[in-house]
Motif scaffolding. Structure first.
Motif, PDB file in Angstrom:
ATOM      1  N   ASP A 156      55.033  54.337  67.931  1.00 63.30           N
ATOM      2  CA  ASP A 156      54.800  55.778  67.813  1.00 63.30           C
ATOM      3  C   ASP A 156      54.844  56.505  69.157  1.00 63.30           C
ATOM      4  O   ASP A 156      54.436  57.664  69.250  1.00 63.30           O
ATOM      5  CB  ASP A 156      53.470  56.051  67.100  1.00 63.30           C
ATOM      6  CG  ASP A 156      52.271  55.432  67.813  1.00 63.30           C
ATOM      7  OD1 ASP A 156      52.464  54.696  68.809  1.00 63.30           O
ATOM      8  OD2 ASP A 156      51.133  55.683  67.378  1.00 63.30           O
TER       9      ASP A 156
ATOM     10  N   ASN B 221      52.285  48.562  64.591  1.00 62.68           N
ATOM     11  CA  ASN B 221      52.840  49.576  65.491  1.00 62.68           C
ATOM     12  C   ASN B 221      53.666  48.946  66.614  1.00 62.68           C
ATOM     13  O   ASN B 221      53.988  49.602  67.595  1.00 62.68           O
ATOM     14  CB  ASN B 221      51.698  50.413  66.093  1.00 62.68           C
ATOM     15  CG  ASN B 221      52.175  51.701  66.733  1.00 62.68           C
ATOM     16  OD1 ASN B 221      53.099  52.343  66.254  1.00 62.68           O
ATOM     17  ND2 ASN B 221      51.541  52.081  67.842  1.00 62.68           N
TER      18      ASN B 221
ATOM     19  N   HIS C 103      61.429  54.033  72.442  1.00 59.34           N
ATOM     20  CA  HIS C 103      60.046  53.689  72.779  1.00 59.34           C
ATOM     21  C   HIS C 103      59.876  53.381  74.271  1.00 59.34           C
ATOM     22  O   HIS C 103      58.905  52.735  74.666  1.00 59.34           O
ATOM     23  CB  HIS C 103      59.551  52.523  71.907  1.00 59.34           C
ATOM     24  CG  HIS C 103      59.893  52.702  70.461  1.00 59.34           C
ATOM     25  ND1 HIS C 103      59.310  53.688  69.687  1.00 59.34           N
ATOM     26  CD2 HIS C 103      60.806  52.070  69.675  1.00 59.34           C
ATOM     27  CE1 HIS C 103      59.845  53.634  68.466  1.00 59.34           C
ATOM     28  NE2 HIS C 103      60.743  52.688  68.437  1.00 59.34           N
TER      29      HIS C 103
ATOM     30  N   VAL D 231      59.545  58.129  70.716  1.00 60.59           N
ATOM     31  CA  VAL D 231      60.295  57.764  69.512  1.00 60.59           C
ATOM     32  C   VAL D 231      61.774  58.144  69.590  1.00 60.59           C
ATOM     33  O   VAL D 231      62.602  57.582  68.867  1.00 60.59           O
ATOM     34  CB  VAL D 231      59.648  58.394  68.253  1.00 60.59           C
ATOM     35  CG1 VAL D 231      58.268  57.827  68.020  1.00 60.59           C
ATOM     36  CG2 VAL D 231      59.584  59.925  68.385  1.00 60.59           C
TER      37      VAL D 231
END
Length: 551
Positions: free
Chosen positions: A394, A286, A401, A397
């Motif tokens: 995540d 991630n 970010h 987005v």
């Protein structure tokens, strides 16, 4: 010939219709009982309260994403005493608990591995079924659920015309106009912005900067040269501010002011530092690695290199854990994410000027991250650790970010019917008209970085004074002076001194004051009386009935 005329007439008619429709859309008029300006948590709690009281309310805001700092990286909640958080604010944290109580919420990390570290309270509070620590996108989803469930109309990306878009007649706001021409009309308005833009455009009195201690008989307001309450200063490191250490003729390093700091306790125009609260992760699946930002200049971080050389080693002390291997990263130490001294213009700045200031803050912080991960002057163990981190893939987005909202810790503060000061916060002056409570430390981040008389660099303005117990916030703090505006409520840029605002300015408190403002607006509409004529005793009963904690 006749056919040509008919065709021409049809084209002309079509053009007029389309032009008329376009004009109507551009100058659309939206009417409601209450119009709330701003997309902060206070805006949402006020709107939910009003909707539940069967009032027609709309939110209009510059933001595309709702939730202010609570959905923009500030997931390690500044709770203070959790027992004073009630009403819709508590419901927000309980909804987060319900979400994280599900196994599928833990997609990168197991719940048992996460631990239970919160600020002054466990992160996962089983007793009250509240979750105080959370991911940004989860908070935003909770806020959006509030909006959807209550069918609240939200007009996003609508910017108040701050120059001549607010019509005030006889001390009452009649309408507010956006830059796109849309007009909003209501009986009551709520300014729920961090900046206090609506109150200022309506001609309501406000203050920017620090008052002198003599203004309200305070100790911790004004310039605080020589006061060091946290570790966010240079202590006795004796670091030179000059490009060639010890040589004042060589010029000053970046981000150091050559202005005198002022005398202790006196007023100034300066505003405590802003930053972005970053959501980072070390979880490889991630993680988005840090990149070298455009215009990066390593020399701007020379001061940090000297701090490391002096032996400072607290780089990762405010990488506070939030669920799923993420962090809420906050400023820590003498040179960190706070862009000290670079936001003084922000509260009064135009939208274009604010955008520039925000871009400069972003460039500074992105440059700082890259410097920490790559520059040879940074200790190798710090570089190695920093290279394990990156942005959470995540989160945010649609914005690379990066958080949508900069942390406006303080901007304008209304001068209203009642001015909260450190005397109320510290219990010296009793409040008899409470509409909510606060409990957090009177917390101001640094305001300036200057050169001491003996030729070293130092920070000033960082204050942390803890109230002995939770304190009450007066009803008059959300009301302008009656003669200035009779139909406006201000639950964020509340009427308070700089240092009192340092405690009030926490997200749970803004939610509390948002709901209380909603209650007051609803009562004024039902009783057909001005806001200032509301009976406090009747307001108090309504607040208690809605589980607000006021004493």
């Amino acid at each position: 010939m006749k056919l040509s005329v008919i065709k021409s007439s049809f084209v002309l008619l079509l053009f007029v219709c389309l032009s008329g429709c376009s004009s109507t859309n551009k100058h659309q008029v939206i009417s409601a009982d209450v119009v709330i300006y701003g997309g902060t948590p206070a805006a949402i709690t006020a709107a939910v309260e009003l909707t539940r009281s069967n009032k027609h309310v709309v939110i209009v805001c510059p933001e595309k994403h709702l939730g202010g700092m609570s959905s923009n990286g500030l997931g390690f909640t500044d709770t203070g005493d959790k027992n004073i958080i009630g009403g819709i604010a508590k419901e927000f944290y309980q909804r987060l608990y319900t979400y994280y109580d599900k196994e599928e919420a833990w997609n990168w990390q197991s719940k048992s591995e996460y631990g239970n570290k919160g600020q002054d309270t466990p992160a996962i509070d089983g007793g009250t079924k509240s979750m105080w620590i959370f991911e940004p996108h989860v908070a935003e989803n909770v806020f959006e659920n509030f909006i959807e469930e209550n069918k609240i109309a939200v007009y996003r990306d609508h910017w108040l015309d701050r120059n001549d878009g607010v019509e005030v007649t006889n001390g009452s706001i009649k309408s507010i106009k956006m830059l796109n021409g849309t007009l909003f009309k209501a009986k009551i308005y709520i300014d729920a912005t961090y900046e206090g833009d609506l109150l200022a455009a309506a001609g309501v009195s406000y203050h920017v900067g620090r008052e002198s201690n003599s203004e309200y008989n305070e100790t911790w307001n004004g310039v605080q040269v020589g006061t060091f309450h946290h570790g966010h200063n240079f202590g006795d490191m004796k670091i030179s501010p000059y490009k060639i250490p010890g040589d004042s003729s060589s010029g000053v390093l970046a981000y150091i002011s050559t202005d005198p700091p002022g005398k202790k306790g006196e007023a100034d125009y300066r505003v405590q530092a802003y930053c972005f609260r970053l959501c980072l992760t070390k979880h490889e699946e991630n993680r988005v690695p840090f990149e070298k930002p455009a215009g990066y200049d390593s020399t701007k971080y020379e001061l940090l290199a000297r701090i490391y050389e002096a032996g400072w080693n607290q780089t990762f002390d405010k990488f506070d854990p939030i669920p799923n291997y993420k962090t809420d990263v906050n400023n820590h130490g003498p040179f960190s994410s706070d862009y000290i001294g670079m936001n003084y213009e922000y509260p009064e700045a135009s939208y274009e000027q604010r955008a520039r200031i925000i871009r400069e803050h972003e460039a500074y912080q992105k440059g700082l991250l890259y410097f920490l991960a790559n520059d040879r002057r940074v200790p190798s163990e710090v570089r190695q650790e920093m290279n394990k981190w990156g942005y959470a893939k995540d989160e945010f987005v649609d914005n690379g970010h990066w958080p949508h909202q900069i942390y406006v810790r303080e901007a304008r503060r209304m001068i209203g019917e009642y001015i909260m000061t450190e005397n109320e916060v510290l219990g010296r002056t009793p409040v008899t008209t409470s509409i909510g409570m606060g409990s957090y430390t009177m917390d101001s981040h640094n305001v300036q970085r200057y050169i001491t008389p003996d030729g070293y660099v130092q920070n000033e303005g960082d204050i942390g004074v803890h109230p002995h117990k939770p304190y009450q916030i007066a009803m008059g703090t959300v009301l302008p002076q009656k003669e200035e505006c009779s139909n406006l409520l201000v639950p964020v840029a509340v009427s308070s001194s700089h240092i009192a605002f340092g405690s009030i300015r926490m997200e749970p408190v803004f939610m509390i004051l948002g709901q209380s403002s909603g209650v007051m607006a609803s009562m004024a509409l039902d009783k057909k009386v001005p806001l200032h004529d509301l009976s406090y005793e009747e307001v108090r009963k309504e607040l208690v009935a809605r589980n607000q904690i006021i004493n």
